[in-house]
Design an enzyme around this catalytic site. Structure first.
Site, short mmCIF file in Angstrom:
data_model
loop_
_atom_site.label_atom_id
_atom_site.label_comp_id
_atom_site.label_asym_id
_atom_site.label_seq_id
_atom_site.Cartn_x
_atom_site.Cartn_y
_atom_site.Cartn_z
N GLU A 138 34.30 45.72 34.90
CA GLU A 138 35.72 45.74 34.53
C GLU A 138 35.97 45.24 33.11
OE1 GLU A 138 38.32 44.05 37.45
OE2 GLU A 138 37.76 45.55 38.96
N GLU A 163 33.78 49.03 44.13
CA GLU A 163 34.59 48.00 44.81
C GLU A 163 35.82 48.63 45.44
OE1 GLU A 163 35.77 44.52 42.60
OE2 GLU A 163 33.81 44.34 41.63
C1 ADA Z 1 37.89 42.79 40.61
C2 ADA Z 1 36.57 42.13 40.34
C3 ADA Z 1 36.00 41.36 41.47
C4 ADA Z 1 36.93 41.00 42.63
C5 ADA Z 1 38.11 41.89 42.84
C6 ADA Z 1 39.24 41.39 43.72
O1 ADA Z 1 37.88 44.10 40.85
O2 ADA Z 1 35.58 43.01 39.88
O3 ADA Z 1 35.36 40.27 40.91
O4 ADA Z 1 37.14 39.68 42.79
O5 ADA Z 1 38.70 42.19 41.59
O6 ADA Z 1 38.98 40.92 44.83
O7 ADA Z 1 40.37 41.50 43.30
#
Ligand code: ADA
Length: 579
Positions: A398, A486
């Site tokens: 990100e 994700e």
């Molecule tokens: C982001 C990030 C993660 C994670 C996620 C979230 O996408 O890459 O570290 O924590 O957010 O849970 O919001």
């Protein structure tokens, strides 16, 4: 210098245990404790210091911390002595009896400090000054003036620009290593692949502490061997090779024997696996066959030790991955312990190795940031390239790769990474489509998105319709295979509701089922990694319920409802493609 497997020529003495510890407070400033310091408490190494004590200041500390302990150098002539630090977060200066013997910057790759030859056997004081502070210059960045930077708004305490707790200190083991004074410095596996004719080649290169010496390389099992001057690459062909694959891992070892004055003076080995990995059209091909990545983003995170090294968690996590039918992890958001990758190699699990560059903002970078980012990527690849389990490198998670400044920045990062490892796919994990500007550099498109969570609670059919459109849009923009790196929802273990609503196990399970169904219908999607493997600790923030609860497993590695859903859906982790 890399850590290689030990041999009869080498020994390692663990320096783990209780060390003297002190954080440098404002009243101590400025101070130089390199020759020792008034100790007020002991800390366990390895382990983050943050949760070992009960006070607020230490728990949230991001300044300078001091560690010390006595070490004993045994009487052992004609040896080189080095101290190996597997990971110190964020930067370290190492002193022996007050003299600087080594330094390292960035928190998750190892370094060695050579003990100068004029040190006598006996007791010496080892002091490590750890700077835990992050700034716009560091990798990852931190310490921003939040008011001044658009997009940096979340009021985390302690102040970080990412969503995991900034656990600091000596996170992984420390070892005193004894080597012959003339020794092999590293053994680098550059390629280990099967060829079209069915044979395989191993390209390997080892360096020695003295130039011009011969190295004999021996492959086991099999016994093929080749000799060459140290530092020169060699190619060894392996007939009837056994292939390393998901769920069916076969490991070889190559032993580098260093010859000096007609005898072997040192030898060390590296394990490796023979396998190919590449992106072709819309597929990720492992050994020429499509592989679909099922798994999770995983943090190194546990109560009390924080991001501290613990092999029991490695074993449990791989066990749980297999229990629910997954085949892969991403080492979010930094290189994980080498021992974890060793276990992945041995158990046939695929890994996407990620650099510590999380949430980078190129427009806010300092003069050294790009150089540090490249160095962190090169150190990660140098440490891990021999692991067959690593099937791709993720160079940042990100980043603000919608900024014009990000283009030259990431062109440099990718060029350096591809020079270091021309054999593996490279990617970024992105979340700013349609404004992303760096996807042209990637072989795979890592995509993070949280439909149904942030702003969620809408009927699932609306969420899935949106997800459908998002995926197709990303595909249309990039024209490349998409790896859903994700997606997920927070769920408090034990919380249930009918109908399902936000924060419950039911909602998390239902949402994931619905989103997985959408992914199953997309032929250009090559993987689904749910965020996250287990609940993990974050800095404090009103939108986190004592940490991030998107784990499919709790922080102590017990299944939530969604884990059972996955177990049914994924079934058997050895299956290669979607059907
Ligand atoms: C982001 C990030 C993660 C994670 C996620 C979230 O996408 O890459 O570290 O924590 O957010 O849970 O919001």
């Amino acid at each position: 210098m890399h850590r290689t497997e030990t041999s009869k020529y080498r020994a390692e003495l663990p320096l783990d245990g209780l060390w003297s510890f002190r954080i440098q407070s404002a009243e101590d400033d400025p101070c130089d404790w390199s020759g020792g310091f008034p100790c007020d408490r002991m800390v366990a190494v390895p382990g983050a210091f943050n949760e070992q004590f009960t006070d607020y200041e230490t728990s949230n500390f991001m300044g300078i911390a001091w560690y010390s302990r006595q070490i004993v150098i045994p009487v052992w002539d004609d040896r080189a002595w080095l101290i190996h630090f597997a990971a110190v977060n964020y930067s370290a200066r190492v002193y022996l009896d007050g003299r600087l013997i080594g330094e390292h910057v960035t928190g998750y790759t190892p370094f060695f400090c050579r003990i100068p030859e004029d040190y006598c056997p006996g007791e010496h004081l080892l002091v490590v000054r750890v700077d835990c502070g992050l700034s716009p210059e560091t990798v990852p960045q931190g310490g921003f003036d939040r008011a001044a930077i658009p997009g940096v708004t979340s009021p985390f305490v302690p102040s970080v620009n990412f969503d995991f707790f900034p656990y600091s200190g000596i996170l992984r083991p420390v070892r005193l290593c004894s080597l012959p004074s003339v020794h092999v410095e590293d053994v680098r596996i550059e390629r280990a692949e099967q060829l079209d004719d069915g044979t395989a080649i191993l390209c390997v290169r080892a360096n020695a502490s003295l130039s011009g010496l011969m190295i004999r390389y021996v492959v086991e099992p099999g016994g093929e061997s080749v000799s060459a001057i140290s530092g020169e690459p060699v190619t060894i062909s392996i007939r009837e090779p056994k292939i390393w694959d998901v769920g069916n891992p076969f490991l070889y070892r190559v032993r580098a024997e260093l010859m000096h004055d007609g005898r072997t003076v040192d030898a060390c080995s590296r394990s490796f696996g023979i396998r190919t990995i590449r992106v072709a059209g819309d597929r990720l091909l492992l050994n020429g066959r499509p592989v679909y990545l099922r798994g999770f983003g995983r943090h190194e995170d546990m109560p009390v030790a924080g991001r501290g090294f613990c092999e029991a968690f490695h074993v449990r996590d791989i066990e749980l991955l297999k229990w629910c039918g997954g085949n892969s992890f991403r080492t979010a958001h930094y290189p994980h312990a080498e021992e974890f990758l060793d276990l992945a190699d041995r158990t046939g699990v695929l890994v996407i190795g990620e650099s510590p560059a999380v949430s980078m903002i190129p427009s806010a970078a300092g003069e050294d940031t790009l150089g540090l980012h490249i160095r962190a990527v090169r150190e990660m690849i140098a440490r891990d390239a021999h692991h067959p389990s690593i099937v791709a490198w993720c160079l940042a998670n990100e980043p603000h790769s919608h900024q014009p400044e990000s283009v030259p920045y990431f062109e440099s990062v990718f060029a350096a990474a591809r020079r270091e490892d021309p054999t593996r796919p490279m990617m970024l994990v992105m979340c700013r489509f349609p404004n992303e500007k760096c996807h042209h550099l990637c072989d795979l498109i890592g995509l993070n998105a949280y439909p149904g969570w942030y702003g969620g609670g809408a009927p699932l059919h609306e969420t899935t319709a949106y997800f459908n459109r998002l995926l197709d849009e990303v595909r249309a923009i990039t024209g490349k295979p998409v790896f859903m790196t994700e997606f997920g929802a927070d769920a408090m273990a034990g919380l249930h509701s009918l109908p399902a609503s936000l924060w419950t196990e039911d909602y998390q399970a239902n949402l994931l089922s619905a989103l997985l169904e959408v992914l199953a219908g997309k032929d250009y999607v090559v993987g689904e990694h749910i965020w996250a493997f287990a609940d993990f600790h974050t800095a404090q923030n009103h939108f986190r319920a004592h940490g991030n609860r998107k784990g499919i497993f709790t922080r102590d590695r017990q299944p939530k409802l969604a884990a059972h859903v996955l177990r049914q859906r994924w079934g058997d982790g050895i299956r290669k493609w979607k059907e």
